[in-house]
Design a protein around this motif. Structure first.
Motif, PDB file in Angstrom:
ATOM      1  N   ARG A  54      -2.903  52.617  48.714  1.00 52.08           N
ATOM      2  CA  ARG A  54      -2.947  52.072  46.742  1.00 52.08           C
ATOM      3  C   ARG A  54      -2.782  50.568  46.917  1.00 52.08           C
ATOM      4  N   LEU A  55      -1.417  50.052  47.258  1.00 51.90           N
ATOM      5  CA  LEU A  55      -1.556  49.149  46.915  1.00 51.90           C
ATOM      6  C   LEU A  55      -2.638  48.210  47.564  1.00 51.90           C
ATOM      7  N   LEU A  56      -2.987  48.488  49.003  1.00 54.41           N
ATOM      8  CA  LEU A  56      -4.101  47.564  49.571  1.00 54.41           C
ATOM      9  C   LEU A  56      -5.423  47.815  48.960  1.00 54.41           C
ATOM     10  N   ALA A  57      -5.498  48.806  48.611  1.00 51.69           N
ATOM     11  CA  ALA A  57      -7.471  48.605  48.059  1.00 51.69           C
ATOM     12  C   ALA A  57      -6.946  48.654  46.354  1.00 51.69           C
ATOM     13  N   GLU A  58      -6.333  48.326  45.991  1.00 49.91           N
ATOM     14  CA  GLU A  58      -5.771  47.572  44.230  1.00 49.91           C
ATOM     15  C   GLU A  58      -5.660  46.068  44.591  1.00 49.91           C
ATOM     16  N   HIS A  59      -5.030  45.602  45.938  1.00 48.42           N
ATOM     17  CA  HIS A  59      -5.344  43.822  46.018  1.00 48.42           C
ATOM     18  C   HIS A  59      -6.915  43.030  47.033  1.00 48.42           C
ATOM     19  N   ASP A  60      -7.783  44.219  46.784  1.00 50.55           N
ATOM     20  CA  ASP A  60      -8.495  44.354  46.884  1.00 50.55           C
ATOM     21  C   ASP A  60      -8.851  43.938  48.603  1.00 50.55           C
ATOM     22  N   ILE A  61      -7.854  43.969  49.540  1.00 48.10           N
ATOM     23  CA  ILE A  61      -7.598  44.698  51.142  1.00 48.10           C
ATOM     24  C   ILE A  61      -8.587  45.115  52.021  1.00 48.10           C
ATOM     25  N   LEU A  70     -15.653  42.149  49.620  1.00 48.67           N
ATOM     26  CA  LEU A  70     -15.871  40.585  49.466  1.00 48.67           C
ATOM     27  C   LEU A  70     -16.658  40.090  50.807  1.00 48.67           C
ATOM     28  N   GLY A  71     -16.911  41.056  51.032  1.00 50.23           N
ATOM     29  CA  GLY A  71     -18.672  40.096  52.458  1.00 50.23           C
ATOM     30  C   GLY A  71     -17.666  38.988  53.195  1.00 50.23           C
ATOM     31  N   ALA A  72     -16.420  39.298  53.147  1.00 46.36           N
ATOM     32  CA  ALA A  72     -16.021  38.390  54.577  1.00 46.36           C
ATOM     33  C   ALA A  72     -16.703  38.237  55.692  1.00 46.36           C
ATOM     34  N   ASP A  73     -16.234  37.113  56.455  1.00 41.87           N
ATOM     35  CA  ASP A  73     -15.458  37.556  57.941  1.00 41.87           C
ATOM     36  C   ASP A  73     -14.610  37.743  58.471  1.00 41.87           C
ATOM     37  N   LEU A  74     -15.171  37.955  60.101  1.00 43.83           N
ATOM     38  CA  LEU A  74     -14.242  38.878  61.027  1.00 43.83           C
ATOM     39  C   LEU A  74     -12.568  38.244  60.758  1.00 43.83           C
ATOM     40  N   ALA A 106       4.492  42.711  58.583  1.00 46.42           N
ATOM     41  CA  ALA A 106       5.845  43.176  58.103  1.00 46.42           C
ATOM     42  C   ALA A 106       5.809  44.283  58.633  1.00 46.42           C
ATOM     43  N   CYS A 107       5.112  45.570  58.745  1.00 41.50           N
ATOM     44  CA  CYS A 107       4.984  47.091  59.232  1.00 41.50           C
ATOM     45  C   CYS A 107       3.887  47.430  60.471  1.00 41.50           C
ATOM     46  N   ALA A 108       4.107  47.838  60.997  1.00 41.40           N
ATOM     47  CA  ALA A 108       2.160  47.795  61.924  1.00 41.40           C
ATOM     48  C   ALA A 108       1.498  49.032  61.493  1.00 41.40           C
ATOM     49  N   THR A 109       2.321  50.195  60.860  1.00 42.12           N
ATOM     50  CA  THR A 109       2.040  51.206  60.483  1.00 42.12           C
ATOM     51  C   THR A 109       0.742  50.971  59.348  1.00 42.12           C
ATOM     52  N   SER A 110       1.299  49.577  58.448  1.00 41.59           N
ATOM     53  CA  SER A 110       0.992  49.223  57.461  1.00 41.59           C
ATOM     54  C   SER A 110      -0.610  48.929  57.921  1.00 41.59           C
ATOM     55  N   GLY A 111      -0.675  47.922  58.810  1.00 42.42           N
ATOM     56  CA  GLY A 111      -1.574  47.003  58.919  1.00 42.42           C
ATOM     57  C   GLY A 111      -3.116  48.036  59.694  1.00 42.42           C
ATOM     58  N   LEU A 112      -2.460  49.142  60.614  1.00 38.28           N
ATOM     59  CA  LEU A 112      -3.018  49.892  60.987  1.00 38.28           C
ATOM     60  C   LEU A 112      -3.726  50.889  59.861  1.00 38.28           C
ATOM     61  N   ILE A 113      -3.412  50.578  58.401  1.00 34.79           N
ATOM     62  CA  ILE A 113      -4.381  51.648  57.691  1.00 34.79           C
ATOM     63  C   ILE A 113      -5.637  50.035  57.500  1.00 34.79           C
ATOM     64  N   VAL A 114      -5.692  48.998  57.343  1.00 35.43           N
ATOM     65  CA  VAL A 114      -6.645  48.162  56.649  1.00 35.43           C
ATOM     66  C   VAL A 114      -7.905  48.116  58.549  1.00 35.43           C
ATOM     67  N   ALA A 115      -7.341  48.357  59.685  1.00 39.18           N
ATOM     68  CA  ALA A 115      -7.489  48.247  60.463  1.00 39.18           C
ATOM     69  C   ALA A 115      -8.962  49.555  61.211  1.00 39.18           C
ATOM     70  N   VAL A 116      -8.353  50.898  60.977  1.00 34.85           N
ATOM     71  CA  VAL A 116      -8.787  52.003  60.733  1.00 34.85           C
ATOM     72  C   VAL A 116      -9.877  52.212  60.148  1.00 34.85           C
ATOM     73  N   GLN A 117      -9.793  52.071  58.756  1.00 37.74           N
ATOM     74  CA  GLN A 117     -10.356  51.963  57.619  1.00 37.74           C
ATOM     75  C   GLN A 117     -12.003  50.862  58.097  1.00 37.74           C
TER      76      GLN A 117
END
Ligand SMILES: Cc1cc2nc3c(=O)[nH]c(=O)nc-3n(C[C@H](O)[C@H](O)[C@H](O)COP(=O)(O)OP(=O)(O)OC[C@H]3O[C@@H](n4cnc5c(N)ncnc54)[C@H](O)[C@@H]3O)c2cc1C
Length: 390
Positions: free
Chosen positions: A51-58, A70-74, A87-98
């Motif tokens: 939810r935090l990552l979603a709220e912050h548009d990450i 956001l139309g950003a580059d890779l 900070a947390c590899a599990t949390s980084g993976l949320i962004v990567a898997v999405q």
């Protein structure tokens, strides 16, 4: 003579890159790092972090503006995954898997399909997983057995998937299934089909108990007569393998970013500890053997990072993306494993217990050498590209 592949030159982060990187670093330090040990210990899916990552548009970073992204580059996406994984590899993976799950829609989906699915994914309201691997088909996707048979306007899907990240929490899974069993080339047997996980016959049959990234649910999935409209197929019949490979060209840098982030996190813990820990009447940071270890860790992490940033630029420029994606994942994964192992060494016995995060980081690092193609598979891709140019 081996011709060098085209290269666009050294990477300079733009003002936007730096702003985003620093904002994500602060968010990760303040809101995610304090959760990391617990997420690991409880092997708990951190929906609060989602939810935090979603709220912050990450989670919106890799999507077009017309889909609410956001139309950003890779490189922008990679900077975010790196900072969160520090900070947390599990949390980084949320962004990567999405991102991983959505790339097949971006690569193979029609405009109508993109408009249908991507806005919810970009907002982080809908989670998506990538379902390629099966029990008998890991490195070799041509051995897939999951079958999608056409019945009128529907596919009827039967089979099972193994090791699917977020498979138990996702709203959608992109399932790679055999639609053309008699195709001459094994690579033309597969299609990519988006399956909504609330369809009858879709089941999560088990969750893995893992060494690392323990908060990330890794699911075994069963598809038992799951019916989906033909309109859920991405691309043409028989294009599934090509879509999967094109997906990896953009997703492997995400795993490399996870690896660089883990290495950087371990390096920071180790260097802080070395300045505080006293033996033989002085901080161990004054011992040259410890300094050499820290220097090697720093140099290797920086080298992997710079290679990764260059790879992002080359992939966005369309320069032998398969090679660059493989090279950056290969180097970053091996670096993360070595640096985290050395971080445990710098902390001595304290590195081996969970009072400090380096043992978790070492366990988390290992997966970056395995998923989205093992290091051996990355070497095959790099060698193939090299020999084709020789
Ligand atoms: C935690 C986790 C999360 C995952 N998430 C996903 C996901 O979201 N979606 C998904 O589809 N998959 C996912 N996977 C699957 C992952 O990508 C596979 O595990 C990986 O591709 C390797 O397949 P395998 O485990 O079957 O190993 P195998 O293919 O059986 O390999 C075993 C060993 O043989 C080596 N090997 C195999 N073929 C060759 C070759 N040709 N040359 C040299 N060496 C070779 C491998 O490198 C490895 O060392 C995940 C796995 C894990 C553990």
């Amino acid at each position: 003579m081996t011709a060098s592949p085209p290269a666009t030159g050294p990477v300079r982060l733009t003002e936007e890159h730096l702003l985003l990187r620093d904002a994500v670093r602060v968010l990760a330090d303040e809101r995610i790092a304090p959760r990391a040990a617990d997420i690991d210990r409880q092997a708990e899916w951190p929906d609060d972090v989602r939810r935090l990552l979603a709220e912050h548009d990450i989670l919106a970073i890799p999507f077009a503006e017309r889909h609410g992204g956001l139309g950003a580059d890779l490189l922008t996406l990679i900077l975010a995954i790196e900072q969160i994984s520090r900070a947390c590899a599990t949390s980084g993976l949320i962004v990567a898997v999405q991102a991983l799950g959505a790339i097949p829609i971006q690569v193979g989906g029609s405009e109508e399909q993109q408009d249908r699915w991507l806005p919810g994914i970009a907002k982080g309201e809908k989670l998506i997983a990538f379902g390629l691997t099966e029990a008998e088909a890991g490195s070799d996707p041509s051995a897939l057995r999951t079958r999608a048979e056409r019945e009128g306007d529907e596919y009827v899907i039967n089979g099972a998937k193994r090791f699917i990240s977020h498979g138990s929490v996702a709203d959608y899974v992109v399932v790679f299934a055999v639609t053309n069993p008699d195709a001459e080339k094994p690579s033309r047997r597969l299609s990519a089909i988006l399956v909504e996980t609330d369809r009858p016959g879709f089941k999560v049959t088990r969750l893995e108990h893992k060494m690392g990234i323990r908060g990330s649910p890794t699911a075994e999935l069963a598809l038992d007569n799951v019916r989906v409209p033909v309109g859920n197929r991405l691309g043409e019949e028989g294009q599934g393998f090509a879509i999967a490979m094109q997906t990896f060209e953009r997703s492997r840098p995400g795993i490399a970013a996870q690896a660089v982030g883990i290495a950087q996190g371990a390096l920071e813990v180790a260097s802080r500890y070395a300045k505080e820990r006293r033996q033989f009447g002085k901080p161990i940071a004054e011992l040259q053997m410890i300094q050499a270890m820290l220097a090697d860790m720093d140099a290797a992490t920086e080298a992997a990072r710079q290679l990764l940033y260059t790879a992002c630029q080359e992939i966005d420029a369309g320069h032998d993306a398969a090679r660059w994606a493989a090279i950056c994942k290969l180097v970053a994964g091996d670096t993360a494993m070595r640096v985290t192992t050395d971080a445990v060494q710098v902390l001595g016995g304290y590195g081996y217990v969970d009072e400090y995060p380096v043992e978790r980081m070492m366990r988390d690092a290992k997966i970056t050498q395995l998923y989205e193609g093992t290091q051996q598979i990355q070497r095959l891709i790099v060698a193939r590209s090299l020999l084709a140019r020789s």
